[in-house]
Design a protein around this motif. Sequence first.
Motif, PDB file in Angstrom:
ATOM      1  N   HIS A 179      33.458  45.284  36.734  1.00  0.00           N
ATOM      2  CA  HIS A 179      33.974  44.625  37.935  1.00  0.00           C
ATOM      3  C   HIS A 179      33.223  43.323  38.228  1.00  0.00           C
ATOM      4  O   HIS A 179      33.029  42.963  39.390  1.00  0.00           O
ATOM      5  CB  HIS A 179      33.900  45.571  39.131  1.00  0.00           C
ATOM      6  CG  HIS A 179      34.887  46.696  39.056  1.00  0.00           C
ATOM      7  ND1 HIS A 179      36.229  46.520  39.271  1.00  0.00           N
ATOM      8  CD2 HIS A 179      34.724  48.009  38.760  1.00  0.00           C
ATOM      9  CE1 HIS A 179      36.866  47.673  39.129  1.00  0.00           C
ATOM     10  NE2 HIS A 179      35.979  48.592  38.806  1.00  0.00           N
ATOM     11  N   ARG A 214      37.413  39.539  41.388  1.00  0.00           N
ATOM     12  CA  ARG A 214      36.702  40.381  40.429  1.00  0.00           C
ATOM     13  C   ARG A 214      37.658  40.948  39.385  1.00  0.00           C
ATOM     14  O   ARG A 214      38.856  41.070  39.627  1.00  0.00           O
ATOM     15  CB  ARG A 214      36.015  41.537  41.163  1.00  0.00           C
ATOM     16  CG  ARG A 214      35.041  41.105  42.235  1.00  0.00           C
ATOM     17  CD  ARG A 214      34.648  42.283  43.100  1.00  0.00           C
ATOM     18  NE  ARG A 214      33.777  41.885  44.206  1.00  0.00           N
ATOM     19  CZ  ARG A 214      33.747  42.465  45.392  1.00  0.00           C
ATOM     20  NH1 ARG A 214      34.561  43.490  45.636  1.00  0.00           N
ATOM     21  NH2 ARG A 214      32.933  42.051  46.329  1.00  0.00           N
ATOM     22  N   LYS A 215      37.101  41.309  38.261  1.00  0.00           N
ATOM     23  CA  LYS A 215      37.879  42.029  37.259  1.00  0.00           C
ATOM     24  C   LYS A 215      38.298  43.386  37.836  1.00  0.00           C
ATOM     25  O   LYS A 215      37.527  44.016  38.565  1.00  0.00           O
ATOM     26  CB  LYS A 215      37.051  42.242  35.994  1.00  0.00           C
ATOM     27  CG  LYS A 215      36.558  40.968  35.328  1.00  0.00           C
ATOM     28  CD  LYS A 215      35.614  41.293  34.173  1.00  0.00           C
ATOM     29  CE  LYS A 215      34.996  40.021  33.596  1.00  0.00           C
ATOM     30  NZ  LYS A 215      34.012  40.328  32.532  1.00  0.00           N
ATOM     31  N   GLY A 216      39.503  43.820  37.518  1.00  0.00           N
ATOM     32  CA  GLY A 216      39.944  45.148  37.936  1.00  0.00           C
ATOM     33  C   GLY A 216      40.139  45.293  39.428  1.00  0.00           C
ATOM     34  O   GLY A 216      39.995  46.392  39.967  1.00  0.00           O
ATOM     35  N   GLU A 217      40.488  44.201  40.132  1.00  0.00           N
ATOM     36  CA  GLU A 217      40.819  44.306  41.554  1.00  0.00           C
ATOM     37  C   GLU A 217      42.131  43.589  41.836  1.00  0.00           C
ATOM     38  O   GLU A 217      42.532  42.672  41.106  1.00  0.00           O
ATOM     39  CB  GLU A 217      39.719  43.730  42.451  1.00  0.00           C
ATOM     40  CG  GLU A 217      39.742  42.229  42.631  1.00  0.00           C
ATOM     41  CD  GLU A 217      38.955  41.729  43.849  1.00  0.00           C
ATOM     42  OE1 GLU A 217      38.751  42.515  44.798  1.00  0.00           O
ATOM     43  OE2 GLU A 217      38.540  40.550  43.837  1.00  0.00           O
ATOM     44  N   ARG A 236      45.224  46.861  36.864  1.00  0.00           N
ATOM     45  CA  ARG A 236      43.927  46.933  37.550  1.00  0.00           C
ATOM     46  C   ARG A 236      42.996  47.897  36.826  1.00  0.00           C
ATOM     47  O   ARG A 236      41.807  47.603  36.630  1.00  0.00           O
ATOM     48  CB  ARG A 236      44.148  47.385  38.996  1.00  0.00           C
ATOM     49  CG  ARG A 236      42.850  47.585  39.779  1.00  0.00           C
ATOM     50  CD  ARG A 236      43.121  47.813  41.254  1.00  0.00           C
ATOM     51  NE  ARG A 236      44.025  48.939  41.476  1.00  0.00           N
ATOM     52  CZ  ARG A 236      44.571  49.232  42.653  1.00  0.00           C
ATOM     53  NH1 ARG A 236      44.320  48.470  43.710  1.00  0.00           N
ATOM     54  NH2 ARG A 236      45.366  50.269  42.782  1.00  0.00           N
ATOM     55  N   GLY A 245      41.235  46.502  33.851  1.00  0.00           N
ATOM     56  CA  GLY A 245      40.271  45.432  34.084  1.00  0.00           C
ATOM     57  C   GLY A 245      40.860  44.066  34.348  1.00  0.00           C
ATOM     58  O   GLY A 245      40.125  43.088  34.486  1.00  0.00           O
ATOM     59  N   ALA A 260      42.303  41.056  36.459  1.00  0.00           N
ATOM     60  CA  ALA A 260      42.170  40.565  37.837  1.00  0.00           C
ATOM     61  C   ALA A 260      43.553  40.158  38.340  1.00  0.00           C
ATOM     62  O   ALA A 260      44.247  39.371  37.684  1.00  0.00           O
ATOM     63  CB  ALA A 260      41.219  39.385  37.894  1.00  0.00           C
ATOM     64  N   ASP A 301      43.049  45.431  47.255  1.00  0.00           N
ATOM     65  CA  ASP A 301      41.664  45.874  47.435  1.00  0.00           C
ATOM     66  C   ASP A 301      40.943  44.982  48.442  1.00  0.00           C
ATOM     67  O   ASP A 301      40.256  45.459  49.336  1.00  0.00           O
ATOM     68  CB  ASP A 301      40.923  45.841  46.094  1.00  0.00           C
ATOM     69  CG  ASP A 301      41.518  46.792  45.077  1.00  0.00           C
ATOM     70  OD1 ASP A 301      41.635  47.994  45.394  1.00  0.00           O
ATOM     71  OD2 ASP A 301      41.889  46.342  43.974  1.00  0.00           O
TER      72      ASP A 301
END
Length: 502
Positions: A7, A34-37, A193, A196, A198, A214
Motif C-alpha cells: 500500500h 496509494r496502491k490498492g485503494e 483494488r 494492488g 490504485a 476508501d
Amino acid sequence: MVQDVDHGIALQMSAISKSFPGVKALDGVNLTVRKGEVHAIVGENGAGKSTLMKILAGFYHPDRGSIEVMGTPIGVMNPREARDLGIGMIYQELNLVPDLTVAENISLGAMPRRGPFVDYRSLAANAKAVLKELDADIDVGTRVGNLSLSQQQLVEIAKVVSRNPSIVVFDEPTSSLGDKETRILFNVIKRMRESGIAILYISHRLQEVMEIGDRVTVLRDGSNIETRDVAGITPDEMVRLMVGRDLTEMFPKLDLSIGDPVLSVTSLGRAHQFEDITLDVRAGEIVGLAGLVGSGRTEVARAIFGLDPAESGEIRVRGKAVRIRSPREGVSAGIALVPEDRKREGIVPDLPVRENFTLPLIGRITRFFLILAGRERATVQAFADRLNLNPPRIERPMGTFSGGNQQKVVLGKWLLAKPEVLILDEPTRGVDVGAKADIHRIIGEFAESGGAVLMISSELSELLAVCDRIFVLHEGSMVAEIPRQSATEESVMRAATGQVYA
C-alpha cells in the motif's frame, strides 16, 4: 487475488496549478493515492476534477507543480506516454470509434499482428477474455455504434482493463449504467483494488463514494478543501465541503395546481422497441418515466419528439392530434427533448454558448436573413445568468465548459423556445449537487408556468422527490401508473422488474 498488497504511494501530485484564458482551473492542488485503494474525488462541476485528471493523462500540461508515478518523477508527457506508464482513463464522455467493432475498439492503438497484418483471431480472443472478466455479455464482432449507451460504457472499461494498468481513473463511470451493470463494475473495481491497482473514482453519486471508496478528496473552485477517510465522513458533510453551504433540500418540489392534459399519448408503438404506450401529462405536472436499462424509456421519448417516429398510435398536444415524423414537427407541435447523450445530440462543442442557446429559435432573432446580434446577446446573457452558468461567458466555446454547465445550456436553449411539453432524458446525469439543484429549480419554474414535464431518470430518489406520478415500463410495455403518494423505491422497482404493482 493477490494477498498482502503493497500500500505504498502510487501517485503523488503536488502543488498542481493550471489556468485557461480568464479561468484559473487549478490552484496548488495536492493529491496522494496509494496502491490498492479507491480514492474518490468529489466536487461541483467546474471544481477542477476533470482538469486534474487530464493533466495526469497527459492531455494538459500543468503551469506549475510536479507528478510522481510509483516514486518516479514525471516530466511533461503526452497521452501515449501516460498510458505506457500504466495510467488508464475511463471518461464519462465515451472515447470509442462507432464504426469499428467491439474487439477493434478494445485493442485500439495496440492491435495484435501477424507479420504486417492485424491478427483478427487474437483480437477477438483478447476482447472475449476481458469482457468475460467484466461479466459483460457483448458480441465482440458488433459495431460499437449499434450498442446501447450502457454497453458502450462497458466496452470503454474493457479497453482500459485490457492494458493491465497500475493506476485507473474512473470519471463518472456509472452515469449511463443500470443497476446490474453498476454491480458488475463495482466487482471489477474491488478485484482491481485487491490486486494492488490504485483507483481514482470521480462521481456525483455520493452513495457510490460511500460504498466503493476508501478515502475521498474534496475540491472546490480549483483548490483542495479536505481529504478524509470515507469511513469518517457522511454524504451531507461531503456536500457542505463541496458547495461551501448547506443544501437543505436537493430536490425541491413545488405544490402546484394541476391543469388539463397538455400531452396525451395513446397506444403508441414501434416495432421491437415498445408497444401500446398510453400516458398523459397535464399542465403544471411533472410525470416520471421509469424502467430498467433497455425497458424502452428513451425510445418512447424519442418517438414522441420525432427522432425515431412511432409506427402506430396517436399523440395529442392540448387536445389536438399532431403528426410527428421528425424533430422539426415535434418542435412545431410544442414539444422539446433534452436528450440523454448531450455530447452527441445536445450541443455543438465548437460553437460558443451564445449560438448553442439560439439554435432552436434562430427565426426569432433574425430580420431579412440577418441575425440581430444585440438581441441575441442580451437574450442569451439574461438566460445564462438565470441558469447560474459558470463562468457566465456566452462567447466561450461550449466544449470548454463542464458537463453540468453544458447540461444547463441544453435545458436552457429549449426553455428559450417556449415549448408546451418538456421531455427530459436523464437531465442530471453526471451533474454535481449544486447544478442539480439549479436544474430542478428551473424544471419546477417551467411547470409552475403551466408547462408539462415528462422526465426519465435512473435515480429513483430523483423521480420520487419531484414527480406527481410515475409511469413504469418493462420490456417495452407500460406496466404501472403510480401516484406520488403511493410511489416508493420498492413499488417502482417491483413494476420495473415485471412483478405486479399493488
